[in-house]
Design an enzyme around this catalytic site. Structure first.
Site, PDB file in Angstrom:
ATOM      1  N   GLY A  88       0.731  -1.217   0.045  1.00 34.98           N
ATOM      2  CA  GLY A  88       0.129   0.049  -0.184  1.00 34.98           C
ATOM      3  C   GLY A  88       0.802   1.387  -0.047  1.00 34.98           C
ATOM      4  CG  HIS A 141       2.906   0.606  -5.607  1.00 38.35           C
ATOM      5  ND1 HIS A 141       3.054   1.431  -4.806  1.00 38.35           N
ATOM      6  CD2 HIS A 141       3.642  -0.453  -4.985  1.00 38.35           C
ATOM      7  CE1 HIS A 141       3.751   1.257  -3.569  1.00 38.35           C
ATOM      8  NE2 HIS A 141       4.222   0.101  -3.670  1.00 38.35           N
ATOM      9  CG  ASP A 151      11.755  -3.577  -3.218  1.00 42.26           C
ATOM     10  OD1 ASP A 151      12.377  -3.205  -2.301  1.00 42.26           O
ATOM     11  OD2 ASP A 151      10.690  -2.874  -3.843  1.00 42.26           O
ATOM     12  CG  MET A 157       8.218   7.321  -7.526  1.00 41.77           C
ATOM     13  SD  MET A 157       6.823   7.376  -8.472  1.00 41.77           S
ATOM     14  CE  MET A 157       7.079   8.918  -9.627  1.00 41.77           C
TER      15      MET A 157
HETATM   16  P1  AMP Z   1       5.910  -2.263  -1.617  1.00 43.58           P
HETATM   17  O1  AMP Z   1       4.709  -1.941  -1.707  1.00 43.58           O
HETATM   18  O2  AMP Z   1       7.012  -1.344  -1.316  1.00 43.58           O
HETATM   19  O3  AMP Z   1       6.343  -3.901  -0.918  1.00 43.58           O
HETATM   20  O4  AMP Z   1       6.190  -2.800  -3.268  1.00 43.58           O
HETATM   21  C1  AMP Z   1       5.085  -3.621  -4.252  1.00 43.58           C
HETATM   22  C2  AMP Z   1       5.797  -3.639  -5.376  1.00 43.58           C
HETATM   23  O5  AMP Z   1       6.071  -2.563  -6.120  1.00 43.58           O
HETATM   24  C3  AMP Z   1       7.392  -4.531  -5.427  1.00 43.58           C
HETATM   25  O6  AMP Z   1       7.098  -5.493  -6.442  1.00 43.58           O
HETATM   26  C4  AMP Z   1       8.210  -3.466  -5.456  1.00 43.58           C
HETATM   27  O7  AMP Z   1       9.380  -3.757  -6.235  1.00 43.58           O
HETATM   28  C5  AMP Z   1       7.270  -2.467  -6.634  1.00 43.58           C
HETATM   29  N1  AMP Z   1       7.876  -1.038  -6.281  1.00 43.58           N
HETATM   30  C6  AMP Z   1       8.003  -0.267  -5.334  1.00 43.58           C
HETATM   31  N2  AMP Z   1       8.401   0.733  -5.777  1.00 43.58           N
HETATM   32  C7  AMP Z   1       8.725   0.847  -7.118  1.00 43.58           C
HETATM   33  C8  AMP Z   1       9.243   1.876  -8.131  1.00 43.58           C
HETATM   34  N3  AMP Z   1       9.808   2.894  -7.863  1.00 43.58           N
HETATM   35  N4  AMP Z   1       9.203   1.082  -9.647  1.00 43.58           N
HETATM   36  C9  AMP Z   1       8.718   0.055  -9.824  1.00 43.58           C
HETATM   37  N5  AMP Z   1       8.301  -0.942  -8.962  1.00 43.58           N
HETATM   38  C10 AMP Z   1       8.388  -0.481  -7.647  1.00 43.58           C
END
Ligand code: AMP
Length: 281
Positions: free
Chosen positions: A31, A37, A152, A187
């Site tokens: 979230g 995302h 990540d 981001m």
């Molecule tokens: P998180 O909500 O941080 O667990 O991220 C959910 C998914 O979004 C994961 O696969 C992250 O690698 C991806 N994600 C987070 N930030 C970015 C970004 N800046 N660019 C592309 N994907 C992202």
């Protein structure tokens, strides 16, 4: 967009969907959604999948209690962003729903070397938690495509290994490029916690990654690494690592390797907020 909070309801919906032979694309998140995302949702739409996004702040992957407690929650805004991006289903479970018998009863996986390097060292137990939650989500959603962000990098490798360990042969893991702010800052949901001053300095992480790449022909990594660490410290960052590794295996490299794809990775904290980023070249 349909929202489910309970596993049983989502499962029922998914099995009805599968009889219509829809291709399911899955985007797991915690979230506090941003354009990074949304880029994953858009990619899933472009691939013509029926898109399911999950929002679950997984307690078992936080080794730092305060990071967990301060993790931003913006559910109303998230729902609006998902609707605008064309997401079909949002799965929004509670902790009890995800871990009905407690987290210790949920299967964990052994990622070997991948959990003993970089993030694995800095955040003990983190990838164990990631494995638990993504494993459970994949069992519930049973997607055909799984969308992850390169932001990540190590997590992408861990989850790719997880898919293998779970024997999910029909599941395609799609790794999407990192979406950045104008100054290069990747981001991240955690960026919301930065003060104006911290935010204005945070672009330095990407500058460091770019300089590691650009000096690969003209310098040695140890020299560039020291420059980056000094620059980050000057800007008020507490550096956890500035590292170079083989992109395919994450094996650490002391210096640039001519014939191999490499990845530079940085983790650093500012005002207690931990940021990570990477660049493949
Ligand atoms: P998180 O909500 O941080 O667990 O991220 C959910 C998914 O979004 C994961 O696969 C992250 O690698 C991806 N994600 C987070 N930030 C970015 C970004 N800046 N660019 C592309 N994907 C992202």
């Amino acid at each position: 967009m349909v929202i489910f909070k309970h596993v049983v309801d989502l499962r029922k919906y998914m099995s009805a969907l599968r009889t219509k032979s829809a291709k399911v694309g899955f985007v797991p998140t915690m979230g506090a959604l941003h354009e990074g995302h949304v880029s994953l949702i858009r990619k899933a739409k472009t691939d013509d999948t029926f898109v399911i996004c999950s929002i679950f702040i997984n307690p078992t992957q936080f080794n730092d209690k305060s990071d967990f407690e301060k993790y931003p929650v913006t559910t109303e805004d998230d729902i609006e962003m998902l609707i605008n991006a064309g997401c079909d289903v949002l799965f929004l479970p509670s902790v009890d729903e995800m871990y009905p018998g407690g987290a210790t009863t949920v299967r964990g996986y052994d990622f070997g070397f991948l959990e003993q390097t970089l993030e694995g060292v800095q955040r003990p137990g983190h990838f164990h938690g990631v494995g638990q939650v993504v494993g459970r989500l994949l069992e519930i959603v049973e997607p055909h495509y799984l969308y992850l962000g390169q932001k990540d990098y190590q997590q992408c490798m861990v989850i790719t290994m997880l898919v293998d360990l779970m024997g999910l042969k029909g599941l395609n893991v799609v790794i999407c490029p990192t979406v950045r702010e104008q100054d290069g800052l990747a981001m991240s949901s955690r960026n919301r916690r930065l003060t104006e001053t911290q935010r204005s300095r945070a672009g330095v992480i990407y500058q460091c990654l770019v300089s590691i790449e650009s000096k690969r022909e003209s310098s040695h990594f140890s020299i560039v690494q020291k420059e980056c660490m000094d620059l980050l410290s000057t800007k008020g960052f507490e550096v956890e690592y500035v590292a170079l590794a083989e992109a395919d295996t994450l094996q650490p490299a002391d210096d640039y390797l001519k014939d191999k794809a490499m990845v530079a990775l940085i983790a650093a904290k500012i005002g207690g907020i931990r940021l990570i980023d990477n660049l493949v070249f």
